[in-house]
Motif scaffolding. Structure first.
Motif, PDB file in Angstrom:
ATOM      1  N   MET A   3     -44.720  -5.826 -50.132  1.00  0.00           N
ATOM      2  CA  MET A   3     -43.874  -4.698 -49.350  1.00  0.00           C
ATOM      3  C   MET A   3     -44.749  -4.142 -48.178  1.00  0.00           C
ATOM      4  SD  MET A   3     -41.015  -4.141 -50.859  1.00  0.00           S
ATOM      5  CE  MET A   3     -40.484  -2.588 -50.827  1.00  0.00           C
ATOM      6  N   LEU A   4     -46.144  -4.047 -48.377  1.00  0.00           N
ATOM      7  CA  LEU A   4     -47.058  -3.488 -47.255  1.00  0.00           C
ATOM      8  C   LEU A   4     -46.633  -4.468 -46.044  1.00  0.00           C
ATOM      9  CD1 LEU A   4     -49.956  -2.285 -49.309  1.00  0.00           C
ATOM     10  CD2 LEU A   4     -48.350  -0.833 -47.880  1.00  0.00           C
ATOM     11  N   THR A   5     -46.960  -5.766 -46.554  1.00  0.00           N
ATOM     12  CA  THR A   5     -47.180  -6.610 -45.041  1.00  0.00           C
ATOM     13  C   THR A   5     -45.667  -6.913 -44.569  1.00  0.00           C
ATOM     14  OG1 THR A   5     -48.784  -7.933 -46.446  1.00  0.00           O
ATOM     15  CG2 THR A   5     -47.535  -8.986 -44.710  1.00  0.00           C
ATOM     16  N   SER A   6     -44.669  -7.094 -45.454  1.00  0.00           N
ATOM     17  CA  SER A   6     -43.571  -7.260 -44.771  1.00  0.00           C
ATOM     18  C   SER A   6     -42.879  -5.963 -43.982  1.00  0.00           C
ATOM     19  CB  SER A   6     -42.407  -7.653 -45.673  1.00  0.00           C
ATOM     20  OG  SER A   6     -42.801  -8.801 -46.421  1.00  0.00           O
ATOM     21  N   MET A   7     -43.021  -4.826 -44.524  1.00  0.00           N
ATOM     22  CA  MET A   7     -42.615  -3.535 -43.840  1.00  0.00           C
ATOM     23  C   MET A   7     -43.271  -3.347 -42.546  1.00  0.00           C
ATOM     24  SD  MET A   7     -41.836  -1.092 -47.409  1.00  0.00           S
ATOM     25  CE  MET A   7     -41.444   0.120 -46.370  1.00  0.00           C
ATOM     26  N   MET A   8     -44.479  -3.599 -42.687  1.00  0.00           N
ATOM     27  CA  MET A   8     -45.429  -3.342 -41.469  1.00  0.00           C
ATOM     28  C   MET A   8     -45.263  -4.457 -40.505  1.00  0.00           C
ATOM     29  SD  MET A   8     -47.563  -1.611 -39.631  1.00  0.00           S
ATOM     30  CE  MET A   8     -48.687  -0.548 -40.668  1.00  0.00           C
ATOM     31  N   GLU A   9     -45.173  -5.405 -40.836  1.00  0.00           N
ATOM     32  CA  GLU A   9     -44.396  -6.778 -39.679  1.00  0.00           C
ATOM     33  C   GLU A   9     -43.089  -6.450 -39.148  1.00  0.00           C
ATOM     34  OE1 GLU A   9     -44.176 -10.587 -41.605  1.00  0.00           O
ATOM     35  OE2 GLU A   9     -46.471 -10.370 -41.707  1.00  0.00           O
ATOM     36  N   TYR A  10     -42.278  -5.828 -40.087  1.00  0.00           N
ATOM     37  CA  TYR A  10     -40.893  -5.442 -39.543  1.00  0.00           C
ATOM     38  C   TYR A  10     -41.012  -4.222 -38.326  1.00  0.00           C
ATOM     39  CZ  TYR A  10     -36.033  -3.203 -39.533  1.00  0.00           C
ATOM     40  OH  TYR A  10     -34.817  -2.893 -39.108  1.00  0.00           O
ATOM     41  N   ALA A  11     -41.962  -3.134 -38.760  1.00  0.00           N
ATOM     42  CA  ALA A  11     -42.035  -2.291 -37.748  1.00  0.00           C
ATOM     43  C   ALA A  11     -42.678  -2.483 -36.644  1.00  0.00           C
ATOM     44  CB  ALA A  11     -42.773  -1.174 -38.443  1.00  0.00           C
ATOM     45  N   THR A  12     -43.466  -3.570 -36.774  1.00  0.00           N
ATOM     46  CA  THR A  12     -44.187  -3.916 -35.451  1.00  0.00           C
ATOM     47  C   THR A  12     -43.365  -4.706 -34.543  1.00  0.00           C
ATOM     48  OG1 THR A  12     -46.450  -4.088 -36.736  1.00  0.00           O
ATOM     49  CG2 THR A  12     -46.131  -5.430 -34.651  1.00  0.00           C
ATOM     50  N   ASN A  13     -42.483  -5.541 -35.136  1.00  0.00           N
ATOM     51  CA  ASN A  13     -41.675  -6.456 -34.492  1.00  0.00           C
ATOM     52  C   ASN A  13     -40.158  -5.607 -33.759  1.00  0.00           C
ATOM     53  OD1 ASN A  13     -43.135  -8.542 -34.947  1.00  0.00           O
ATOM     54  ND2 ASN A  13     -42.422  -9.234 -36.693  1.00  0.00           N
ATOM     55  N   HIS A  14     -39.856  -4.447 -34.595  1.00  0.00           N
ATOM     56  CA  HIS A  14     -38.554  -3.830 -34.041  1.00  0.00           C
ATOM     57  C   HIS A  14     -38.790  -2.670 -33.500  1.00  0.00           C
ATOM     58  CE1 HIS A  14     -37.062  -6.803 -37.060  1.00  0.00           C
ATOM     59  NE2 HIS A  14     -36.042  -6.550 -36.346  1.00  0.00           N
ATOM     60  N   VAL A  15     -39.886  -1.899 -33.528  1.00  0.00           N
ATOM     61  CA  VAL A  15     -40.172  -0.566 -32.905  1.00  0.00           C
ATOM     62  C   VAL A  15     -41.538  -0.351 -32.364  1.00  0.00           C
ATOM     63  CG1 VAL A  15     -38.255   0.656 -33.983  1.00  0.00           C
ATOM     64  CG2 VAL A  15     -40.646   0.801 -34.924  1.00  0.00           C
ATOM     65  N   GLY A  16     -42.475  -1.503 -32.893  1.00  0.00           N
ATOM     66  CA  GLY A  16     -43.874  -1.013 -32.335  1.00  0.00           C
ATOM     67  C   GLY A  16     -44.627  -0.146 -33.368  1.00  0.00           C
ATOM     68  N   ASN A  17     -45.742   0.177 -33.108  1.00  0.00           N
ATOM     69  CA  ASN A  17     -46.522   0.715 -34.053  1.00  0.00           C
ATOM     70  C   ASN A  17     -47.388   1.931 -32.902  1.00  0.00           C
ATOM     71  OD1 ASN A  17     -46.656  -2.013 -35.366  1.00  0.00           O
ATOM     72  ND2 ASN A  17     -46.368  -0.565 -36.714  1.00  0.00           N
ATOM     73  N   PRO A  18     -47.248   3.265 -33.791  1.00  0.00           N
ATOM     74  CA  PRO A  18     -47.994   4.190 -33.027  1.00  0.00           C
ATOM     75  C   PRO A  18     -49.502   4.217 -33.781  1.00  0.00           C
ATOM     76  CG  PRO A  18     -46.734   5.268 -34.918  1.00  0.00           C
ATOM     77  CD  PRO A  18     -46.358   3.744 -34.526  1.00  0.00           C
ATOM     78  N   VAL A  19     -50.487   4.748 -33.342  1.00  0.00           N
ATOM     79  CA  VAL A  19     -51.747   4.643 -34.007  1.00  0.00           C
ATOM     80  C   VAL A  19     -52.280   6.170 -34.464  1.00  0.00           C
ATOM     81  CG1 VAL A  19     -52.611   2.537 -32.846  1.00  0.00           C
ATOM     82  CG2 VAL A  19     -53.118   4.729 -31.856  1.00  0.00           C
TER      83      VAL A  19
END
Length: 165
Positions: free
Chosen positions: A54-70
């Motif tokens: 779940m952690l890996t897949s959800m993070m990948e999804y977010a990265t690929n669809h909206v990017g990631n803040p820090v």
């Protein structure tokens, strides 16, 4: 994403996110270590490995669809992801140092306000969209493997390359 990971997310994802949200609300933070060492021990329908999916897949999804803040205040390289399910927002925090560690946590009220009322809301993912994306990827994967089998049957098992005689 491998087949076991996709199957877990497609078939158990909604149950898992509800249990994750429950644990995050009780503990403030939730990751594989909580499954092993948490007191009281969480009662879950999934394993630490599946939580990792779940952690890996959800993070990948977010990265690929909206990017990631820090998180600018964190001294280590990091990225964040936010997911909403049934009007509850859960955050994923991923930190890189001597390895990678990630966990679910409850975002601050200030962060929730920014997600709901400012342009920062572009980073908010809907959990439903994540599940649907995973289902679509699963269908595409099955279609591709089916097409490969058909091509293999047509060519008699030989690889046909462009320009070959």
């Amino acid at each position: 994403m491998d087949e076991m990971q996709r199957d877990f997310i497609i078939h158990e994802g909604y149950t898992a996110i509800e249990e994750i949200i429950k644990e995050v609300n009780q503990r403030g933070v939730f990751n594989e270590a909580v499954i092993y060492y948490g007191t009281p021990k969480p009662q879950l329908s999934f394993s630490d490995v599946e939580l990792g999916y779940m952690l890996t897949s959800m993070m990948e999804y977010a990265t690929n669809h909206v990017g990631n803040p820090v998180d600018e205040e964190c001294e280590f390289e990091n990225k964040l992801a936010y997911f909403e399910y049934k009007d509850v927002i859960v955050q994923i925090f991923e930190v890189y140092g001597q390895g990678t560690d990630s966990w679910f946590l409850k975002p601050s009220d200030e962060t929730i306000d920014k997600l709901n009322n400012t342009a920062y809301g572009v980073y908010l993912n809907q959990f439903e969209d994540f599940i649907n994306y995973t289902k679509n990827k699963d269908s595409e994967s099955k279609q591709l493997s089916s097409n490969s089998a058909i091509l293999n049957d047509i060519t008699g098992g030989y690889t046909v390359e462009r320009g070959s005689k």
